[in-house]
Scaffold this active site. Structure first.
Site, PDB file in Angstrom:
ATOM      1  N   HIS A   1       3.986   7.057  -1.856  1.00  0.00           N
ATOM      2  CA  HIS A   1       5.240   6.998  -1.093  1.00  0.00           C
ATOM      3  C   HIS A   1       5.248   7.939   0.120  1.00  0.00           C
ATOM      4  O   HIS A   1       6.263   8.562   0.436  1.00  0.00           O
ATOM      5  CB  HIS A   1       6.430   7.302  -2.014  1.00  0.00           C
ATOM      6  CG  HIS A   1       6.623   6.308  -3.128  1.00  0.00           C
ATOM      7  ND1 HIS A   1       6.298   4.969  -3.014  1.00  0.00           N
ATOM      8  CD2 HIS A   1       7.126   6.451  -4.401  1.00  0.00           C
ATOM      9  CE1 HIS A   1       6.594   4.348  -4.150  1.00  0.00           C
ATOM     10  NE2 HIS A   1       7.073   5.213  -5.009  1.00  0.00           N
TER      11      HIS A   1
ATOM     12  N   HIS B   1      13.877   2.053  -2.518  1.00  0.00           N
ATOM     13  CA  HIS B   1      13.497   2.218  -3.919  1.00  0.00           C
ATOM     14  C   HIS B   1      14.703   2.075  -4.856  1.00  0.00           C
ATOM     15  O   HIS B   1      14.861   2.848  -5.811  1.00  0.00           O
ATOM     16  CB  HIS B   1      12.820   3.572  -4.096  1.00  0.00           C
ATOM     17  CG  HIS B   1      11.820   3.620  -5.193  1.00  0.00           C
ATOM     18  ND1 HIS B   1      12.132   3.308  -6.496  1.00  0.00           N
ATOM     19  CD2 HIS B   1      10.502   3.936  -5.194  1.00  0.00           C
ATOM     20  CE1 HIS B   1      11.052   3.446  -7.243  1.00  0.00           C
ATOM     21  NE2 HIS B   1      10.054   3.828  -6.470  1.00  0.00           N
TER      22      HIS B   1
ATOM     23  N   GLU C   1      11.089  -3.563  -4.619  1.00  0.00           N
ATOM     24  CA  GLU C   1      10.650  -2.843  -3.426  1.00  0.00           C
ATOM     25  C   GLU C   1       9.920  -3.818  -2.499  1.00  0.00           C
ATOM     26  O   GLU C   1       8.741  -4.102  -2.688  1.00  0.00           O
ATOM     27  CB  GLU C   1       9.725  -1.689  -3.829  1.00  0.00           C
ATOM     28  CG  GLU C   1      10.380  -0.695  -4.774  1.00  0.00           C
ATOM     29  CD  GLU C   1       9.364   0.182  -5.489  1.00  0.00           C
ATOM     30  OE1 GLU C   1       8.698   0.985  -4.811  1.00  0.00           O
ATOM     31  OE2 GLU C   1       9.213   0.044  -6.715  1.00  0.00           O
TER      32      GLU C   1
HETATM   33  C1  GAL Z   1       7.167   3.148  -7.848  1.00  0.00           C
HETATM   34  C2  GAL Z   1       5.742   3.238  -8.226  1.00  0.00           C
HETATM   35  C3  GAL Z   1       5.719   3.820  -9.610  1.00  0.00           C
HETATM   36  C4  GAL Z   1       6.371   5.160  -9.650  1.00  0.00           C
HETATM   37  C5  GAL Z   1       7.742   5.075  -8.984  1.00  0.00           C
HETATM   38  C6  GAL Z   1       8.357   6.425  -8.784  1.00  0.00           C
HETATM   39  O1  GAL Z   1       7.299   2.536  -6.613  1.00  0.00           O
HETATM   40  O2  GAL Z   1       5.129   1.994  -8.162  1.00  0.00           O
HETATM   41  O3  GAL Z   1       4.404   3.898 -10.078  1.00  0.00           O
HETATM   42  O4  GAL Z   1       5.578   6.099  -8.996  1.00  0.00           O
HETATM   43  O5  GAL Z   1       7.663   4.460  -7.768  1.00  0.00           O
HETATM   44  O6  GAL Z   1       8.796   6.974  -9.970  1.00  0.00           O
END
Ligand code: GAL
Length: 342
Positions: free
Chosen positions: A101, A174, A306
């Site tokens: 991210h 998210h 997402e």
């Molecule tokens: C998602 C990701 C997960 C986890 C989450 C954050 O987008 O694919 O693996 O990291 O974010 O808790």
């Protein structure tokens, strides 16, 4: 329609967008995030997403929930990618060796905010300047994320960006939905349908293996409505060993591309996007979920949608493009429409 501004702590603000149907979308400049989306069901307000009560709580417990993710949503393997033959190394998480991210990303910042009222919608425009070299990414990148609420109960997310050097940009939001309004209830009894005929296989580190797998005949076939409990029961058959979904699904252009229905069938979310994929993460936190609005978040206590170019595109360029250049405009939009049964 109106917008009410409140203090959200830590110098952050909460903007509550209200439409004429009693729907309220709350967003914050801390992380340009969505905090709450409440609709009237049988005359009572029902929460449809996960969120916390203050900026502080997000930073302390889970800054990704509801945030704008950038510069790159998902994982960049080993934090390495190249543009026009030039290699870049961005920051990596020391525990995993990968960038997640964007590293110290957009979810951690307080963005500039401007309110906007138009005939058919109320909006907040969030903007942020990410400097050349931020977490190792090239180019001064100016980004805007606009959240709007319409009287048709649409929550619209519009993204735009400009850069002064070729760079990569792959933003998403998210949000986690839980249409029961109760984070201590898992999403087991929710129904999901997606116009997605393939998914991206990932390994145990959630890194794409390069395989695009046809959903037909797998636990990941959501082309027809399916209860999430059925997915959780069948997921062990898939390669990654992940207890739920944490996978990009490749979308067709038939809209809405995803439909999520509450256990009581009273609330439906219809997702329409111009992005080619959606990463669906089913909050596979086990017992590790945070306390939220007075309840402990259940394992599988939420589901993300997402929308983005699939992670892995930095290694498999045939999956799309995330490169933006100085002379190119970056624009994209995702709409989550809330349909409430009368
Ligand atoms: C998602 C990701 C997960 C986890 C989450 C954050 O987008 O694919 O693996 O990291 O974010 O808790």
């Amino acid at each position: 329609m109106e917008i009410i501004k409140k203090d959200f702590g830590k110098k952050a603000n909460l903007f509550i967008l209200k439409n004429d149907k009693g729907t309220e979308l709350a967003v914050s400049d801390q992380g340009a995030r969505v905090v709450s989306l409440k609709v009237l069901v049988d005359g009572k307000q029902r929460e449809t997403i996960l969120g916390f009560d203050s900026a502080d709580e997000y930073l302390a417990k889970d800054p990704f929930i509801g945030s704008s993710v950038g510069r790159f949503a998902g994982r960049i393997k080993n934090g390495k990618f190249s543009i026009d033959g030039e290699e870049y190394q961005v920051s990596i998480d020391p525990e995993t060796g990968h960038n997640l991210h964007g590293g110290y990303g957009f979810d951690k910042y307080i963005w500039q905010a401007a309110e906007k009222k138009e005939a058919d919608r109320v909006s907040v425009v969030f903007t942020l300047e990410s400097k050349d070299g931020d977490e190792g990414f090239p180019g001064n990148l100016s980004v805007a994320v606009t959240y709007s609420l319409t009287n048709d109960n649409e929550w619209i997310i519009h993204y735009s960006a400009t850069t002064d050097q070729a760079t990569i940009y792959n933003p998403t939001n998210h949000v986690y939905f839980n249409l029961t309004g109760d984070p201590s209830q898992s999403i087991d009894e929710h129904t999901l349908q997606m116009n997605a005929d393939r998914y991206v296989e990932v390994d145990g580190d959630v890194i794409p293996t390069g395989n695009l797998v046809a959903v037909q005949g797998t636990a990941f076939d959501f082309t027809h409505e399916k209860k999430m409990s059925e997915l959780f029961a069948g997921v062990a058959s898939e390669a990654s060993g992940i207890d739920g979904l944490d996978h990009p699904f490749l979308l067709t252009t038939d809209t809405p591309q995803a439909t999520l229905i509450s256990p009581d069938k009273k609330v439906t979310i219809e997702m329409t996007t111009d992005d080619p994929s959606v990463v669906v993460f089913t909050a596979n936190f086990g017992d590790g979920g945070p306390v939220m609005r007075g309840h402990k978040l259940a394992d599988h206590g939420g589901i993300t949608m997402e929308t983005q170019v699939p992670p892995g595109v930095t290694d498999y360029p045939e999956w799309g493009s995330v490169v933006i250049r100085p002379d190119e405009a970056f624009e994209k939009e995702t709409v989550f429409k809330v349909v409430v049964e009368d």
